[in-house]
Write a protein that holds these residues in place. Structure first.
Motif, PDB file in Angstrom:
ATOM      1  N   ILE A   1       0.881  -1.245   0.232  1.00  0.00           N
ATOM      2  CA  ILE A   1       0.040   0.064  -0.041  1.00  0.00           C
ATOM      3  C   ILE A   1       0.997   1.229   0.067  1.00  0.00           C
ATOM      4  O   ILE A   1       0.643   2.063  -0.850  1.00  0.00           O
ATOM      5  N   LEU A   2       1.827   1.331   0.949  1.00  0.00           N
ATOM      6  CA  LEU A   2       2.556   2.573   1.006  1.00  0.00           C
ATOM      7  C   LEU A   2       3.524   2.802  -0.403  1.00  0.00           C
ATOM      8  O   LEU A   2       3.711   3.804  -0.767  1.00  0.00           O
ATOM      9  N   ARG A   3       4.282   1.680  -0.806  1.00  0.00           N
ATOM     10  CA  ARG A   3       4.837   1.741  -1.953  1.00  0.00           C
ATOM     11  C   ARG A   3       4.006   2.142  -3.349  1.00  0.00           C
ATOM     12  O   ARG A   3       4.202   3.208  -4.124  1.00  0.00           O
ATOM     13  N   LEU A   4       2.853   1.656  -3.286  1.00  0.00           N
ATOM     14  CA  LEU A   4       1.711   2.336  -4.542  1.00  0.00           C
ATOM     15  C   LEU A   4       1.564   3.597  -4.317  1.00  0.00           C
ATOM     16  O   LEU A   4       1.559   4.454  -5.059  1.00  0.00           O
ATOM     17  N   ARG A   5       1.355   4.119  -3.065  1.00  0.00           N
ATOM     18  CA  ARG A   5       0.792   5.486  -2.774  1.00  0.00           C
ATOM     19  C   ARG A   5       2.067   6.294  -2.944  1.00  0.00           C
ATOM     20  O   ARG A   5       1.961   7.503  -3.502  1.00  0.00           O
ATOM     21  N   ASN A   6       3.309   6.005  -2.620  1.00  0.00           N
ATOM     22  CA  ASN A   6       4.399   6.606  -3.019  1.00  0.00           C
ATOM     23  C   ASN A   6       4.955   7.026  -4.539  1.00  0.00           C
ATOM     24  O   ASN A   6       5.124   7.736  -4.937  1.00  0.00           O
ATOM     25  N   GLU A   7       4.484   5.623  -5.086  1.00  0.00           N
ATOM     26  CA  GLU A   7       4.787   5.517  -6.645  1.00  0.00           C
ATOM     27  C   GLU A   7       3.845   6.501  -7.394  1.00  0.00           C
ATOM     28  O   GLU A   7       4.479   7.333  -8.303  1.00  0.00           O
ATOM     29  N   VAL A   8       2.718   6.640  -6.957  1.00  0.00           N
ATOM     30  CA  VAL A   8       1.570   7.400  -7.384  1.00  0.00           C
ATOM     31  C   VAL A   8       1.883   8.905  -7.071  1.00  0.00           C
ATOM     32  O   VAL A   8       1.959  10.238  -7.887  1.00  0.00           O
TER      33      VAL A   8
ATOM     34  N   VAL B   1       3.893  10.568  -4.845  1.00  0.00           N
ATOM     35  CA  VAL B   1       5.447  11.033  -4.655  1.00  0.00           C
ATOM     36  C   VAL B   1       6.276  10.883  -5.818  1.00  0.00           C
ATOM     37  O   VAL B   1       6.408  12.072  -6.410  1.00  0.00           O
ATOM     38  N   VAL B   2       6.197  10.072  -6.756  1.00  0.00           N
ATOM     39  CA  VAL B   2       7.152   9.895  -7.600  1.00  0.00           C
ATOM     40  C   VAL B   2       6.466  10.629  -8.948  1.00  0.00           C
ATOM     41  O   VAL B   2       7.000  11.294  -9.666  1.00  0.00           O
ATOM     42  N   GLU B   3       5.096   9.869  -9.497  1.00  0.00           N
ATOM     43  CA  GLU B   3       4.629  10.227 -10.594  1.00  0.00           C
ATOM     44  C   GLU B   3       4.430  11.729 -10.604  1.00  0.00           C
ATOM     45  O   GLU B   3       4.469  12.528 -11.774  1.00  0.00           O
TER      46      GLU B   3
ATOM     47  N   ASN C   1       6.869  16.124  -2.837  1.00  0.00           N
ATOM     48  CA  ASN C   1       7.662  15.949  -1.563  1.00  0.00           C
ATOM     49  C   ASN C   1       6.497  16.166  -0.464  1.00  0.00           C
ATOM     50  O   ASN C   1       6.522  17.265  -0.150  1.00  0.00           O
ATOM     51  N   TYR C   2       5.957  15.118   0.083  1.00  0.00           N
ATOM     52  CA  TYR C   2       5.013  15.346   1.107  1.00  0.00           C
ATOM     53  C   TYR C   2       5.236  14.008   2.045  1.00  0.00           C
ATOM     54  O   TYR C   2       5.528  12.988   1.488  1.00  0.00           O
ATOM     55  N   LEU C   3       4.793  14.344   3.252  1.00  0.00           N
ATOM     56  CA  LEU C   3       4.625  13.208   4.022  1.00  0.00           C
ATOM     57  C   LEU C   3       3.142  12.259   4.081  1.00  0.00           C
ATOM     58  O   LEU C   3       2.011  12.759   4.308  1.00  0.00           O
TER      59      LEU C   3
END
Length: 152
Positions: free
Chosen positions: A23-30, A32-34, A38-40
């Motif tokens: 879950i955290l990886r998907l949310r970061n991919e979408v 933060v990265v895409e 830069n947010y918490l």
């Protein structure tokens, strides 16, 4: 509607470490990265929420968290709505929103639902009965609006 994804719906405490990591990886991919933001992402609301995860062939393709009234808004809310890049264009987003609304109703009955939406998705959320309920505001340099779905 035939479901394309296999759904899991859990409280934070019910998630195992692999599910939480996915879950955290998907949310970061979408988010933060895409979207180059830069947010918490871990904002302290996950522990108070239910988590809806959609899988295809064992891989997480779609996710949303269902927040109870009083956490983000006075009404129940759906947040962190994300579909994996490789899952887009397959109807997963539509299925995710339909399942999310069902889960809100399961938990809280027929209720007003409020979301914070990226402005470019206004038409998409509108197709589920959400209407703009705030002025445009910037969040992480992306235009957002609050949208509200009345009791149907």
């Amino acid at each position: 509607m035939d479901l394309k994804l296999a759904w899991k719906f859990k409280t934070f405490e019910e998630l195992d470490t692999n599910e939480l990591y996915s879950i955290l990886r998907l949310r970061n991919e979408v988010f933060v990265v895409e979207q180059r933001c830069n947010y918490l992402d871990t904002d302290g609301k996950d522990q108070k929420s239910h988590h809806l995860s959609g899988y295809a062939d064992g891989q997480l393709m779609a996710f949303a968290r269902i927040l109870p009234p009083g956490v983000s808004y006075e009404y129940p809310s759906i947040g962190r709505i994300a579909v994996a890049a490789k899952g887009r264009g397959k109807g997963y987003g539509i299925e995710l929103l339909n399942e999310s609304i069902k889960k809100v109703e399961l938990l809280y009955g027929k209720s007003i639902i409020r979301i914070g939406a990226q402005l470019y998705l206004k038409k998409f959320y509108g197709s589920f009965g959400f209407v703009q309920s705030s002025e445009i505001y910037l969040e992480d340099n992306i235009e957002h609006i609050e949208m509200t779905r009345q009791i149907c």
